[in-house]
Scaffold this motif. Structure first.
Motif, PDB file in Angstrom:
ATOM      1  N   GLY A  19       0.819  -1.217   0.000  1.00  0.00           N
ATOM      2  CA  GLY A  19       0.000   0.000   0.000  1.00  0.00           C
ATOM      3  C   GLY A  19       0.847   1.259   0.000  1.00  0.00           C
ATOM      4  O   GLY A  19       0.563   2.215  -0.733  1.00  0.00           O
ATOM      5  N   ALA A  20       1.908   1.262   0.796  1.00  0.00           N
ATOM      6  CA  ALA A  20       2.787   2.438   0.856  1.00  0.00           C
ATOM      7  C   ALA A  20       3.493   2.677  -0.475  1.00  0.00           C
ATOM      8  O   ALA A  20       3.586   3.817  -0.959  1.00  0.00           O
ATOM      9  N   LEU A  21       3.967   1.590  -1.122  1.00  0.00           N
ATOM     10  CA  LEU A  21       4.655   1.733  -2.401  1.00  0.00           C
ATOM     11  C   LEU A  21       3.720   2.257  -3.487  1.00  0.00           C
ATOM     12  O   LEU A  21       4.097   3.115  -4.291  1.00  0.00           O
ATOM     13  N   MET A  22       2.491   1.774  -3.506  1.00  0.00           N
ATOM     14  CA  MET A  22       1.572   2.211  -4.568  1.00  0.00           C
ATOM     15  C   MET A  22       1.253   3.690  -4.434  1.00  0.00           C
ATOM     16  O   MET A  22       1.107   4.402  -5.426  1.00  0.00           O
ATOM     17  N   VAL A  23       1.141   4.169  -3.200  1.00  0.00           N
ATOM     18  CA  VAL A  23       0.880   5.597  -2.986  1.00  0.00           C
ATOM     19  C   VAL A  23       2.047   6.431  -3.509  1.00  0.00           C
ATOM     20  O   VAL A  23       1.862   7.474  -4.143  1.00  0.00           O
ATOM     21  N   ILE A  24       3.272   5.945  -3.282  1.00  0.00           N
ATOM     22  CA  ILE A  24       4.460   6.672  -3.767  1.00  0.00           C
ATOM     23  C   ILE A  24       4.472   6.722  -5.293  1.00  0.00           C
ATOM     24  O   ILE A  24       4.703   7.780  -5.898  1.00  0.00           O
ATOM     25  N   TYR A  25       4.210   5.571  -5.945  1.00  0.00           N
ATOM     26  CA  TYR A  25       4.222   5.529  -7.410  1.00  0.00           C
ATOM     27  C   TYR A  25       3.249   6.546  -8.003  1.00  0.00           C
ATOM     28  O   TYR A  25       3.583   7.301  -8.915  1.00  0.00           O
ATOM     29  N   VAL A  26       2.024   6.535  -7.489  1.00  0.00           N
ATOM     30  CA  VAL A  26       0.982   7.384  -8.070  1.00  0.00           C
ATOM     31  C   VAL A  26       1.227   8.850  -7.745  1.00  0.00           C
ATOM     32  O   VAL A  26       1.120   9.733  -8.605  1.00  0.00           O
ATOM     33  N   SER A  27       1.570   9.137  -6.498  1.00  0.00           N
ATOM     34  CA  SER A  27       1.733  10.531  -6.080  1.00  0.00           C
ATOM     35  C   SER A  27       2.875  11.216  -6.815  1.00  0.00           C
ATOM     36  O   SER A  27       2.772  12.371  -7.213  1.00  0.00           O
ATOM     37  N   LEU A  28       3.961  10.491  -7.026  1.00  0.00           N
ATOM     38  CA  LEU A  28       5.137  11.112  -7.647  1.00  0.00           C
ATOM     39  C   LEU A  28       5.115  11.041  -9.170  1.00  0.00           C
ATOM     40  O   LEU A  28       5.480  12.004  -9.844  1.00  0.00           O
ATOM     41  N   GLY A  29       4.703   9.903  -9.729  1.00  0.00           N
ATOM     42  CA  GLY A  29       4.899   9.699 -11.164  1.00  0.00           C
ATOM     43  C   GLY A  29       3.689   9.846 -12.042  1.00  0.00           C
ATOM     44  O   GLY A  29       3.823  10.043 -13.256  1.00  0.00           O
ATOM     45  N   GLY A  30       2.464   9.723 -11.495  1.00  0.00           N
ATOM     46  CA  GLY A  30       1.273   9.822 -12.318  1.00  0.00           C
ATOM     47  C   GLY A  30       1.182   8.715 -13.361  1.00  0.00           C
ATOM     48  O   GLY A  30       1.762   7.640 -13.209  1.00  0.00           O
ATOM     49  N   MET A  31       0.439   8.972 -14.440  1.00  0.00           N
ATOM     50  CA  MET A  31       0.163   7.949 -15.443  1.00  0.00           C
ATOM     51  C   MET A  31       1.415   7.522 -16.206  1.00  0.00           C
ATOM     52  O   MET A  31       1.565   6.351 -16.562  1.00  0.00           O
ATOM     53  N   ARG A  32       2.315   8.438 -16.471  1.00  0.00           N
ATOM     54  CA  ARG A  32       3.490   8.064 -17.276  1.00  0.00           C
ATOM     55  C   ARG A  32       4.339   7.018 -16.542  1.00  0.00           C
ATOM     56  O   ARG A  32       4.721   6.000 -17.115  1.00  0.00           O
ATOM     57  N   ALA A  33       4.617   7.253 -15.262  1.00  0.00           N
ATOM     58  CA  ALA A  33       5.400   6.286 -14.488  1.00  0.00           C
ATOM     59  C   ALA A  33       4.637   4.981 -14.333  1.00  0.00           C
ATOM     60  O   ALA A  33       5.199   3.891 -14.485  1.00  0.00           O
TER      61      ALA A  33
END
Length: 530
Positions: free
Chosen positions: A168-182
């Motif tokens: 859960g913590a990792l998914m929040v980081i991915y979305v918050s920082l990188g958006g759709m492109r990441a």
């Protein structure tokens, strides 16, 4: 598993997490903060890239862990999940892919609200999208808990809980920082890894039986304890009429649900044209079709090589069948080859879960910001403030998904995804199809279609054997089970379509013929599309 093997597992996990965090950081540094960049990656992906990303989004923990586990435990009846997941793509290809790309901008609500009174429709569609996304996330969290706990040799509740919290913590980081492109690039990397790992395991299973698939099936049937019944319909869904109706309900939900999944629909906005959206689906069907054919081999391979008793002993729902199969194919417990293959498969499955949860979280946070937040504010929100809200919403969605994942950790992940598909088919699909194809559809019809499918679907799940009344339910010590089916789709999907029709025919609003004509031309030709 000895300490050296656990170190190997930890290194592979760490390598994948480091690579994906590196992608996220790099993309986050190169973004310019616009809503289009955050939600749809600037619409710059090619059909092949988007096809791999769609496949990565769709080939979830339910596919890799849950379906193979169900086949290992129930034979033919587990195979029905793979068929349902694959056939669903024909509905997407022929009915919604190109039209959704032309009519929408970021979310499902963009399509439904195109010719309606926007505020009530956006609130309804946004609420439904977030609900479906959270249900889908719970399945991935459960898969993560089972997998990581097994890989580190500790299947206790505490180990599973920490695994769920970490994902859960990792998914929040991915979305918050990188958006759709990441998120898209993580899904592409994951799709390549997953297909490569599945091909390798499939080849090894077939080599074990000298390429004789018939011998594989006979051995699986013998070890199952059910004989030929393992290869025939009815082991899980054929006991009585309730079980048969449950199967019909599940099939309806799987076939129709994909076309209503928010994180799948949002992928059609990441390509520049409708033609590219359709070609993306063709790419994804090829990749997904090959993958599901291989999961059939893996499921029966787990039954034949590992045995259903060992699979059930490791995880009652069958979620660890594929990692156990990899361990055996590599040389068994205690061998270096077994440990390496076990760790590789575990890392691939972990990559699968991380990529999928990132895509779902992004879709749900987009619905919160673009639909709910914008509609509930008195004045129009700016794109920059929307993106800020979306990043904050990703945290909230993550917390809710973690809490529910901890609660449902003993259920099969494919079964949990079946519930999410049922809610998507009940609430989102009626509103989407009516708005695309019914000239007289009105605002009241759209709102009633969403809530008329969403509320019954959730209520029936709460009153079903999933939640109470049986030893396998979430709350086995209480009994408020009044609905006999485990999947609500057979009842809630027709109710969603009926509510949309009833809301429209009882509405005093006159459908806007001009706006419908404009939407129809746009959906078919792409003229004026974002």
């Amino acid at each position: 598993m000895n300490s050296n093997q656990q170190v190997l597992v930890l290194l592979l996990f760490s390598a994948f997490v480091a690579v994906t965090l590196g992608i996220t950081t790099w993309v986050g540094r190169n973004r310019h903060g616009s809503a289009e960049e955050f939600y749809v990656g600037g619409r710059l992906f090619s059909p092949m890239e988007n096809g791999f990303a769609i496949a990565g989004d769709y080939m979830s923990a339910a596919s890799f862990l849950g379906v193979a586990g169900l086949i290992a435990l129930f034979g033919y009846d587990g195979l029905l999940y793979a068929v349902g997941f694959l056939v669903a793509w024909l509905v997407v290809l022929f009915l919604v892919a190109e039209l959704v790309r032309n009519c929408g901008r970021f979310t499902l609500a963009d399509v439904v609200a195109a010719r309606m009174s926007e505020r009530p429709v956006r609130i309804a569609a946004g609420t439904s999208s977030v609900t479906v996304s959270v249900l889908y996330l719970v399945a991935q969290m459960v898969g993560a808990g089972s997998l990581v706990a097994l890989l580190f040799g500790n299947t206790g509740e505490a180990a599973q809980s920490w695994a769920v919290i970490g994902v859960g913590a990792l998914m929040v980081i991915y979305v918050s920082l990188g958006g759709m492109r990441a998120t898209t690039w993580i899904q592409i990397v994951k799709a390549v890894l997953l297909l490569s790992g599945t091909i390798a395991l499939t080849v090894m299973v077939l080599l074990r039986f000298h390429g004789d698939f018939d011998q594989l099936l006979r051995t699986a049937a013998e070890r199952s304890g059910h004989g030929d019944a393992f290869l025939a319909p009815g082991l899980k869904y054929g006991g009585d009429w309730t079980a048969r109706l449950d199967f019909m309900s599940l099939g309806l939900a799987l076939v129709l649900g994909t076309a209503g999944l928010p994180h799948i629909l949002s992928r059609f906005y990441t390509v520049p044209t409708a033609r590219a959206a359709r070609r993306s689906v063709v790419w994804s069907i090829g990749l997904i079709g090959g993958f599901y054919l291989m999961t059939i081999v893996l499921g029966f391979g787990a039954a034949a090589i590992v045995g259903p008793d060992a699979v059930r002993g490791s995880n009652a729902a069958g979620n660890t069948a594929v990692p156990l199969l990899a361990l055996d194919l590599g040389g068994g417990a205690g061998s270096t080859g077994g440990a390496v293959l076990f760790a590789v498969v575990g890392a691939v499955a972990f990559a699968t879960i991380l990529a999928v949860v990132a895509g779902i979280t992004l879709a749900s946070s987009a619905s919160v910001a673009h639909d709910l937040y914008s509609s509930l504010r008195r004045r129009r929100s700016s794109p920059r403030s929307e993106v800020t809200v979306a990043r904050t919403a990703a945290v909230g969605v993550g917390v809710v998904a973690i809490a529910l994942g901890l609660l449902a950790r003993d259920l099969n992940v494919a079964f949990l995804v079946g519930l999410a598909f049922a809610v998507a088919a009940s609430a989102n699909l009626p509103a989407l199809l009516y708005s695309l194809f019914w000239r007289g559809f009105t605002t009241r019809g759209a709102v009633w279609a969403v809530y008329g499918g969403l509320v019954p679907a959730l209520a029936l799940v709460v009153l079903s054997p999933v939640v109470s009344g049986s030893p396998e339910s979430l709350f086995p010590d209480v009994d408020f089970q009044y609905f006999p089916l485990q999947n609500p789709g057979l009842v809630s999907i027709p109710l969603g379509f009926l509510a949309g029709w009833l809301g429209t025919v009882t509405s005093a609003e006159v459908a806007d013929e001009a706006r419908h004509a404009e939407t129809e031309v746009r959906s078919l030709t792409g003229a004026g599309a974002a």
